[in-house]
Design a protein around this motif. Structure first.
Motif, PDB file in Angstrom:
ATOM      1  N   GLY A 183      49.440  33.285  52.689  1.00 20.02           N
ATOM      2  CA  GLY A 183      50.005  34.173  53.468  1.00 20.02           C
ATOM      3  C   GLY A 183      49.528  35.871  53.309  1.00 20.02           C
ATOM      4  O   GLY A 183      50.246  36.724  54.164  1.00 20.02           O
ATOM      5  N   CYS A 184      48.882  36.048  52.374  1.00 17.63           N
ATOM      6  CA  CYS A 184      48.512  37.564  52.239  1.00 17.63           C
ATOM      7  C   CYS A 184      46.864  37.581  52.101  1.00 17.63           C
ATOM      8  O   CYS A 184      46.310  36.570  51.802  1.00 17.63           O
ATOM      9  CB  CYS A 184      49.176  38.253  51.027  1.00 17.63           C
ATOM     10  N   PRO A 185      46.331  38.638  52.520  1.00 15.78           N
ATOM     11  CA  PRO A 185      44.733  38.818  52.290  1.00 15.78           C
ATOM     12  C   PRO A 185      44.406  39.206  50.970  1.00 15.78           C
ATOM     13  O   PRO A 185      43.216  38.774  50.488  1.00 15.78           O
ATOM     14  CB  PRO A 185      44.533  39.842  53.094  1.00 15.78           C
ATOM     15  N   ASP A 186      45.131  39.194  49.998  1.00 16.20           N
ATOM     16  CA  ASP A 186      44.764  39.708  48.698  1.00 16.20           C
ATOM     17  C   ASP A 186      45.502  39.083  47.638  1.00 16.20           C
ATOM     18  O   ASP A 186      46.507  38.202  47.804  1.00 16.20           O
ATOM     19  CB  ASP A 186      44.798  41.210  48.380  1.00 16.20           C
ATOM     20  N   ARG A 187      45.477  39.393  46.282  1.00 14.66           N
ATOM     21  CA  ARG A 187      46.138  38.391  45.272  1.00 14.66           C
ATOM     22  C   ARG A 187      47.162  39.605  44.807  1.00 14.66           C
ATOM     23  O   ARG A 187      47.204  40.628  45.147  1.00 14.66           O
ATOM     24  CB  ARG A 187      45.138  38.127  44.007  1.00 14.66           C
ATOM     25  N   PRO A 188      48.025  39.086  43.984  1.00 15.87           N
ATOM     26  CA  PRO A 188      49.285  39.934  43.521  1.00 15.87           C
ATOM     27  C   PRO A 188      48.620  41.064  42.669  1.00 15.87           C
ATOM     28  O   PRO A 188      47.437  40.776  42.141  1.00 15.87           O
ATOM     29  CB  PRO A 188      50.058  38.943  42.662  1.00 15.87           C
ATOM     30  N   GLY A 189      49.381  41.929  42.506  1.00 15.01           N
ATOM     31  CA  GLY A 189      48.714  43.161  41.813  1.00 15.01           C
ATOM     32  C   GLY A 189      48.422  42.976  40.133  1.00 15.01           C
ATOM     33  O   GLY A 189      47.610  43.679  39.789  1.00 15.01           O
ATOM     34  N   TRP A 190      48.984  41.936  39.712  1.00 13.14           N
ATOM     35  CA  TRP A 190      48.822  41.716  38.204  1.00 13.14           C
ATOM     36  C   TRP A 190      47.864  40.904  37.957  1.00 13.14           C
ATOM     37  O   TRP A 190      47.398  40.689  36.916  1.00 13.14           O
ATOM     38  CB  TRP A 190      50.291  41.452  37.527  1.00 13.14           C
ATOM     39  N   LEU A 191      47.522  40.206  39.075  1.00 13.58           N
ATOM     40  CA  LEU A 191      46.315  38.874  38.969  1.00 13.58           C
ATOM     41  C   LEU A 191      44.861  39.640  39.325  1.00 13.58           C
ATOM     42  O   LEU A 191      44.772  39.931  40.354  1.00 13.58           O
ATOM     43  CB  LEU A 191      46.647  37.744  39.716  1.00 13.58           C
ATOM     44  N   ARG A 192      44.130  39.324  38.361  1.00 11.91           N
ATOM     45  CA  ARG A 192      42.566  39.647  38.679  1.00 11.91           C
ATOM     46  C   ARG A 192      41.757  38.353  38.848  1.00 11.91           C
ATOM     47  O   ARG A 192      42.129  37.349  38.116  1.00 11.91           O
ATOM     48  CB  ARG A 192      42.053  40.650  37.637  1.00 11.91           C
ATOM     49  N   PHE A 193      40.545  38.759  39.454  1.00 13.80           N
ATOM     50  CA  PHE A 193      39.596  37.418  39.434  1.00 13.80           C
ATOM     51  C   PHE A 193      38.354  38.020  39.152  1.00 13.80           C
ATOM     52  O   PHE A 193      37.962  39.164  39.689  1.00 13.80           O
ATOM     53  CB  PHE A 193      39.601  36.685  40.930  1.00 13.80           C
ATOM     54  N   ILE A 194      37.554  37.052  38.463  1.00 18.61           N
ATOM     55  CA  ILE A 194      36.117  37.550  38.196  1.00 18.61           C
ATOM     56  C   ILE A 194      35.080  36.379  38.297  1.00 18.61           C
ATOM     57  O   ILE A 194      35.721  35.178  37.813  1.00 18.61           O
ATOM     58  CB  ILE A 194      35.872  38.360  36.927  1.00 18.61           C
ATOM     59  N   GLN A 195      34.057  36.502  38.868  1.00 17.50           N
ATOM     60  CA  GLN A 195      32.818  35.509  38.805  1.00 17.50           C
ATOM     61  C   GLN A 195      31.562  36.148  38.690  1.00 17.50           C
ATOM     62  O   GLN A 195      31.280  36.890  39.746  1.00 17.50           O
ATOM     63  CB  GLN A 195      33.001  34.433  40.033  1.00 17.50           C
ATOM     64  N   ARG A 196      30.827  36.142  37.551  1.00 14.39           N
ATOM     65  CA  ARG A 196      29.720  36.925  37.208  1.00 14.39           C
ATOM     66  C   ARG A 196      28.602  36.536  38.500  1.00 14.39           C
ATOM     67  O   ARG A 196      28.108  37.307  39.121  1.00 14.39           O
ATOM     68  CB  ARG A 196      29.070  36.711  36.041  1.00 14.39           C
ATOM     69  N   THR A 197      28.412  35.369  38.747  1.00 14.11           N
ATOM     70  CA  THR A 197      27.539  34.819  39.617  1.00 14.11           C
ATOM     71  C   THR A 197      27.983  33.582  40.211  1.00 14.11           C
ATOM     72  O   THR A 197      28.802  32.960  39.902  1.00 14.11           O
ATOM     73  CB  THR A 197      25.899  34.672  39.080  1.00 14.11           C
ATOM     74  N   ALA A 198      27.272  33.104  41.393  1.00 17.67           N
ATOM     75  CA  ALA A 198      27.468  31.765  42.218  1.00 17.67           C
ATOM     76  C   ALA A 198      27.192  30.728  40.899  1.00 17.67           C
ATOM     77  O   ALA A 198      27.761  29.578  41.435  1.00 17.67           O
ATOM     78  CB  ALA A 198      26.546  31.435  43.278  1.00 17.67           C
ATOM     79  N   TYR A 199      26.663  30.749  40.027  1.00 17.06           N
ATOM     80  CA  TYR A 199      26.510  29.670  39.123  1.00 17.06           C
ATOM     81  C   TYR A 199      27.356  29.841  37.886  1.00 17.06           C
ATOM     82  O   TYR A 199      27.244  28.905  36.879  1.00 17.06           O
ATOM     83  CB  TYR A 199      25.000  29.627  38.360  1.00 17.06           C
ATOM     84  N   HIS A 200      28.159  30.582  37.854  1.00 19.84           N
ATOM     85  CA  HIS A 200      29.377  30.781  36.708  1.00 19.84           C
ATOM     86  C   HIS A 200      30.781  30.367  37.306  1.00 19.84           C
ATOM     87  O   HIS A 200      30.953  30.390  38.500  1.00 19.84           O
ATOM     88  CB  HIS A 200      29.361  32.104  36.049  1.00 19.84           C
ATOM     89  N   ASP A 201      31.559  29.881  36.323  1.00 17.48           N
ATOM     90  CA  ASP A 201      32.987  29.539  36.763  1.00 17.48           C
ATOM     91  C   ASP A 201      33.771  30.601  36.942  1.00 17.48           C
ATOM     92  O   ASP A 201      33.396  31.877  36.655  1.00 17.48           O
ATOM     93  CB  ASP A 201      33.711  28.693  35.831  1.00 17.48           C
ATOM     94  N   GLY A 202      34.661  30.622  37.993  1.00 18.12           N
ATOM     95  CA  GLY A 202      35.612  31.696  38.457  1.00 18.12           C
ATOM     96  C   GLY A 202      36.849  31.714  37.392  1.00 18.12           C
ATOM     97  O   GLY A 202      37.267  30.624  36.825  1.00 18.12           O
ATOM     98  N   ILE A 203      37.285  32.961  37.176  1.00 19.92           N
ATOM     99  CA  ILE A 203      38.363  32.935  36.204  1.00 19.92           C
ATOM    100  C   ILE A 203      39.604  33.950  36.804  1.00 19.92           C
ATOM    101  O   ILE A 203      39.256  35.090  37.204  1.00 19.92           O
ATOM    102  CB  ILE A 203      38.091  33.615  34.771  1.00 19.92           C
ATOM    103  N   LEU A 204      40.843  33.197  36.957  1.00 23.34           N
ATOM    104  CA  LEU A 204      41.994  34.271  37.298  1.00 23.34           C
ATOM    105  C   LEU A 204      42.601  34.544  36.047  1.00 23.34           C
ATOM    106  O   LEU A 204      42.962  33.826  35.132  1.00 23.34           O
ATOM    107  CB  LEU A 204      42.907  33.349  38.063  1.00 23.34           C
TER     108      LEU A 204
END
Length: 434
Positions: free
Chosen positions: A71-92
């Motif tokens: 229901g929101c366009p972004d994540r909560p303020g405390w939660l971050r996300f990173i994915q270095r490239t399209a061939y790496h896994d994403g991490i919350l």
């Protein structure tokens, strides 16, 4: 039986697609402790139709993830996300606080960068209140030779905690937070091999700080990031290179000091006694200010308009004053020019009658043939000049290829033709050619 076998594979594919799209993952976590959730590429790859049509053959498909709070366009303020490239896994990852206690639904959308297929999954994070989980001593270390996704795996966290606990001299520490140096205002490193972004790692314990860490903080003014620690044993090198000049120690065992009133009589020696404004403002009538603000500019504008109107309208000389100051000879000359102009205009309107012979072409000066008028007499000749061109267009009356004697003869013929045009010959006149 054959029909049953035919429907088995499509049914399995459909069920796999539905499960991969609508399956939710529930994760329970406690507030105040570092949270990590890995989005596996292989897991989301099974939800793509192209993968199912290839009968489950694992390929190196580039996949990118988009994460947002439901229901929101972004994540909560405390939660971050990173994915270095399209061939790496994403991490919350992130550390929830007591204000974030409750259920958070994170929508994860995986996009196949080759076929642009999408699949979606919900990650439900249940943040719970910790039970007697309060750490009094926090320590933050800056790791120079690592990126944040290299420290987030559980094995790397456990290795870091065990090495720091050896220096701390306490039980295994608890990971509080891991933050990239870029999130703290750091600069993006140059694209040189071995250059990393840097990571801030924060751990906590109920045991007091070791004396060696406190000494490192006290000698911060004389510290150099190129020197080894003076008292603490560096047990993290070479896997983690610590910048010992950026160690931050936070002691939460001491209670917060209450606000203490500033001693003194409240009188400032420099500028005298301080007189604060009253809490209640007095009523004020702004009508007079409004009238002055509006009336004065309008009055000035009206005065300037009257002055300009007087100069433009009431100070004009007029025709009578102009005629009185002008001499009679000049007026007569002026009126005569206007009368001549009007007469010429009237004559130009009545040019449909027969024109005099002097305005008609008599004959061709080169061939001697009589040329008809260029315009009929019944045409509109108000815009035709009085004297037309007597020469033919695009012809040279003096050819350059003839000898000089013949060119002189032609000049004489042209002169005689013009003379005859101006004064037609009579019967008693004789024409001589030279």
């Amino acid at each position: 039986m054959a029909l049953d076998r035919v429907w088995i594979y499509p049914s399995a594919v459909f069920l796999t697609t539905i499960c991969s799209i609508f399956a939710d993952q529930n994760v329970n976590h406690k507030a105040g402790i570092f949270f990590v959730h890995v989005l596996k590429r292989d897991y989301f790859q099974k939800g793509f139709h192209s993968f199912q049509e290839a009968q489950g053959i694992i390929t190196s498909t580039p996949i990118t993830f988009n994460t947002n709070l439901q229901g929101c366009p972004d994540r909560p303020g405390w939660l971050r996300f990173i994915q270095r490239t399209a061939y790496h896994d994403g991490i919350l990852y992130g550390t929830p606080t007591m204000r974030d206690v409750g259920q958070k639904i994170i929508e994860v959308t995986a996009v196949n960068r080759k076929t642009f297929e999408t699949t979606r999954e919900n990650v439900i994070i249940n943040v719970e209140e910790p039970e007697d989980l309060k750490f009094s001593y926090h320590a933050e270390f800056y790791v120079k030779n690592r990126n944040v996704e290299e420290v987030l795996p559980l094995e790397m966290q456990q290795y870091f905690q065990a090495r720091v606990a050896r220096t701390w001299g306490s039980d295994p520490l608890t990971m509080i937070n891991i933050t990239s140096a870029l999130d703290r205002g750091g600069r993006v490193p140059l694209p040189i091999q071995g250059r990393k972004e840097g990571v801030y790692v924060q751990v906590a314990s109920n045991a007091p700080f070791p004396s060696c860490l406190e000494e490192e903080v006290l000698h911060d003014e004389q510290c150099s990031d190129q020197l080894e620690p003076t008292s603490c044993e560096d047990t993290l090198s070479p896997l983690f290179i610590i910048d010992w000049c950026r160690i931050l120690l936070i002691d939460k065992s001491k209670p917060d000091l209450p606000d203490v009133d500033v001693p003194g009589d409240g009188i400032l020696t420099d500028s005298g006694e301080y007189d604060p404004p009253s809490d209640f403002l007095e009523n004020r009538d702004y009508y007079l200010d409004y009238v002055v603000t509006i009336t004065v500019p309008l009055a000035i504008g009206l005065l300037l308009s009257l002055i300009l109107a007087y100069i433009m309208c009431c100070r004009r000389e007029g025709l009578e004053k102009r005629n009185a100051k002008t001499s009679d000879i000049q007026l007569v000359h002026h009126h005569s020019i206007q009368d001549d102009i009007n007469e010429l205009r009237n004559l130009a309107k009545s040019r449909d009658a027969l024109r005099p012979l002097s305005t008609l072409p008599m004959f061709n000066a080169r061939t001697g043939e009589r040329a008809p008028p260029r315009l009929p007499f019944n045409s509109d000749t108000s815009r035709v000049p009085l004297i037309l061109d007597q020469q033919e267009q695009h012809c040279d009356p003096y050819p350059r290829t003839r000898p000089p004697a013949q060119q002189a003869q032609n000049v004489n013929n042209v002169s005689m033709a013009r003379l005859m045009t101006a004064n037609p010959p009579t019967q008693n006149m004789m024409i001589f050619h030279f």
